[in-house]
Design an enzyme around this catalytic site. Structure first.
Site, PDB file in Angstrom:
ATOM      1  N   GLU A 176     -36.983  89.375  10.409  1.00  0.00           N
ATOM      2  CA  GLU A 176     -37.090  90.354   9.982  1.00  0.00           C
ATOM      3  C   GLU A 176     -37.030  91.656   8.745  1.00  0.00           C
ATOM      4  O   GLU A 176     -37.705  92.843   8.679  1.00  0.00           O
ATOM      5  CB  GLU A 176     -38.049  91.074  11.873  1.00  0.00           C
ATOM      6  N   CYS A 233     -32.086  84.709  16.702  1.00  0.00           N
ATOM      7  CA  CYS A 233     -30.517  84.603  17.066  1.00  0.00           C
ATOM      8  C   CYS A 233     -31.084  84.049  18.129  1.00  0.00           C
ATOM      9  O   CYS A 233     -30.916  83.372  17.871  1.00  0.00           O
ATOM     10  CB  CYS A 233     -30.676  86.147  16.348  1.00  0.00           C
ATOM     11  N   HIS A 235     -32.065  87.257  11.256  1.00  0.00           N
ATOM     12  CA  HIS A 235     -33.319  88.085  11.004  1.00  0.00           C
ATOM     13  C   HIS A 235     -33.976  88.023  10.039  1.00  0.00           C
ATOM     14  O   HIS A 235     -34.362  89.204   9.231  1.00  0.00           O
ATOM     15  CB  HIS A 235     -32.557  89.403  11.931  1.00  0.00           C
TER      16      HIS A 235
HETATM   17  N1  GLN Z   1     -25.627  87.869  21.729  1.00  0.00           N
HETATM   18  C1  GLN Z   1     -26.067  86.885  20.179  1.00  0.00           C
HETATM   19  C2  GLN Z   1     -24.882  87.177  19.331  1.00  0.00           C
HETATM   20  O1  GLN Z   1     -24.073  87.283  18.722  1.00  0.00           O
HETATM   21  C3  GLN Z   1     -27.479  87.189  19.638  1.00  0.00           C
HETATM   22  C4  GLN Z   1     -27.685  88.262  18.781  1.00  0.00           C
HETATM   23  C5  GLN Z   1     -28.526  88.761  18.389  1.00  0.00           C
HETATM   24  O2  GLN Z   1     -29.785  88.110  18.897  1.00  0.00           O
HETATM   25  N2  GLN Z   1     -28.191  89.159  17.208  1.00  0.00           N
HETATM   26  O3  GLN Z   1     -24.720  85.165  18.462  1.00  0.00           O
END
Ligand code: GLN
Length: 547
Positions: free
Chosen positions: A519, A380, A517
């Site tokens: 995970e 992410c 994600h």
């Molecule tokens: N802050 C970033 C976004 O909003 C990444 C978010 C995250 O890593 N879950 O896209």
């Protein structure tokens, strides 16, 4: 008739109620019952989505896009049940529903009260997860005696009259401390919390006694006598080094047998957990080890990276290895010790995160991994940083004298997606955590993989691929053209092809960034393919000689 099991905690918090509940769910599944688990959180927030990781630990996202308590993560990792937004609710949600109903005039002029209106709403939500399950386990957050959890305990009490005493079971998880100086095990805190629960109208059927020393027969007799619980229902919940050992230990203590007997559940199939047992043994006896750096910013609270840590453990265990985690604060990246630490690891993970703090450190980490050929998995925000790093250091540098690439118009590469709506085409969620006020992409989305890439090797045999998201910023494929030409490959895209889901470098042992994600979908029995590939490459990297 559906059977309900209520799990609540006494004496102190942090006794591992989530793991205990997940373990019992696992044991019942292993005997052939279809189960689900619900977590009730007594706080007023609607969900943990807006809470700081320091307050609440990780926010766990379900396939349907609910931001939930991290215990839901334990439930998903332990069992095969499907979890949705119905599996977690808070005081805030309950009151919000009741108050909206009141405004719509649905209470027909009555005075709206905690009993019965709030408790009815709670029970409605408890029943809502029953569906086609045989057993519903409900974990009530907080500790018996807290003001906040009283309406939930009251609803759980009433439930026995709605569904019949034979269809519900109350479990109290309690602490039985061992006082080292006296060399004695103390039962008084347990006695007190049983009394407290009884004063609220609930007699526990099973006591799950969290302890560092196994309870002998005399202690069990004493607890049974003083707490009014049969001796066979006084279960030792011994501290475990490995959470995946807990179901096996509780089974040895006979908990599932007691539950089946008390709820009069008909036998489905003989208990079977051999595969799990083998995996746990492999986990407890690794034949190799690997050092993995985690470069994040909530290092003070490891609970913020719960699923991530578990996903690393799952992948390592399945490869017969143990991962030693090196926690690195992204803001410390320029310190000499930090660079030394980065040089000593075999793989680097740059996890997700919110806010600007630590971003520059993550970008430098991505640069380190790219240049030093260290296997890297960026998740992410981690992927976004890898993309920014590449654009800054490879593209901008290369195009410094070119007119083709104009940083002014081609930037920002990572930005809010334009006109974002969710997958049903409605309900755009506003995030409160950023004053840019973007919208979040939450939950499960299709990811299309390009053949001949590291991602396609990792995911081989899996189709279609769905991954879970929780972010506001996006890397749009139309902005990837220049980067691709220069070697940052787009190896996964969204269903409609408009958003980049995975990037990678081909001239690198393993350099993968994913917008989702991974995970959140890893379990001991089914480790996530990206983590398995990453750990495998990190293990191979152990032979690399570093300067
Ligand atoms: N802050 C970033 C976004 O909003 C990444 C978010 C995250 O890593 N879950 O896209």
């Amino acid at each position: 008739m559906k059977k309900f099991i209520i799990v609540c905690g006494g004496v102190v918090s942090s006794l591992g109620k989530g793991i205990a509940t997940a373990s019992l769910g696992k044991l019942l599944e292993s005997r052939g019952y279809k189960i689900t688990i619900q977590k009730i959180d007594p706080y007023i927030n609607i969900d943990p989505g807006t809470m700081s990781p320091y307050q609440h630990g990780e926010v766990y996202v379900t396939a349907d896009g609910a931001e939930t308590d991290l215990d839901i993560g334990h439930y998903e990792r332990f069992t095969h049940a499907k979890f949705t937004k119905k599996n977690n609710f808070t005081t805030g949600q309950v009151y919000q529903s009741v108050i909206s109903k009141e405004r719509r005039g649905e209470y027909l002029g009555k005075t709206v009260q905690v009993v019965p209106h709030i408790t009815d709403e709670i029970k409605k939500r408890m029943h809502a997860v029953a569906e086609d399950n045989d057993v519903v386990l409900i974990e009530i957050g907080g500790t018996i005696g807290d003001i906040e959890s009283l309406p939930f305990i009251e609803a759980a009490r009433q439930l026995k009259y709605d569904i019949g005493r034979e269809n519900i079971l109350y479990i109290l998880l309690t602490l039985v401390p061992y006082i080292r100086v006296a060399g004695e095990i103390k039962t008084k805190p347990t006695q007190r919390s049983v009394k407290e629960l009884q004063s609220l109208g609930i007699r526990p059927d099973i006591l799950l006694c969290r302890t560092e020393k196994a309870l002998d027969d005399d202690i069990k007799d004493k607890i049974s006598l003083f707490c009014n619980v049969e001796k066979e229902a006084v279960i030792t919940a011994l501290d475990a080094k490995n959470i995946y050992d807990v179901p096996l230990k509780l089974h040895k203590e006979g908990i599932d047998e007691v539950v089946v007997k008390k709820l009069k559940l008909k036998d489905r199939k003989p208990f079977e957990m051999s595969e799990w047992q083998q995996l746990v043994e492999r986990m407890n006896n690794p034949i190799a080890d690997v050092r993995i750096a985690l470069v994040g910013k909530y290092m003070g609270l490891k609970e913020s990276y719960k699923s991530l840590v578990e996903a690393i453990r799952h992948a390592a265990a399945n490869l017969g290895a143990k991962a030693e985690l090196i926690w690195i604060e992204a803001e410390d990246i320029d310190k000499r010790e930090t660079i030394k630490e980065l040089r000593s690891v075999h793989g680097i993970i740059i996890p997700g995160g919110f806010g600007t703090r630590g971003i520059e450190g993550k970008i430098k980490t991505a640069e380190f991994a790219r240049k030093n050929m260290t296997p890297m998995l960026g998740i992410c925000l981690g992927m976004q940083c890898a993309v920014i790093e590449f654009a800054r250091n490879v593209l901008e540098h290369k195009n410094a004298n070119s007119t083709e690439f104009d940083p002014e118009t081609d930037y920002p590469i990572i930005d809010l997606a334009t006109n974002w709506t969710d997958k049903d085409g409605n309900e755009v969620r506003r995030s409160l955590t950023d004053d840019k006020g973007g919208t979040m992409r939450l939950g499960q989305y299709l990811c299309k993989i390009k053949q001949g890439t590291a991602a396609s090797i990792a995911y081989v045999g899996i189709n279609p691929i769905y991954e879970r998201h929780r972010h506001r910023y996006e890397f749009e494929t139309k902005k990837a053209v220049e980067l691709e030409k220069n070697g940052l490959k787009v190896s996964g895209v969204s269903g409609d092809g408009s958003l980049v889901e995975i990037v990678e470098l081909s001239k690198h042992p393993f350099y993968v960034g994913c917008q989702f994600h991974p995970e959140l979908q890893s379990s001991l029995e089914k480790p996530h393919p990206l983590f398995v590939s990453f750990i495998r490459k990190s293990l191979l990297n152990k032979n690399v000689v570093r300067p």
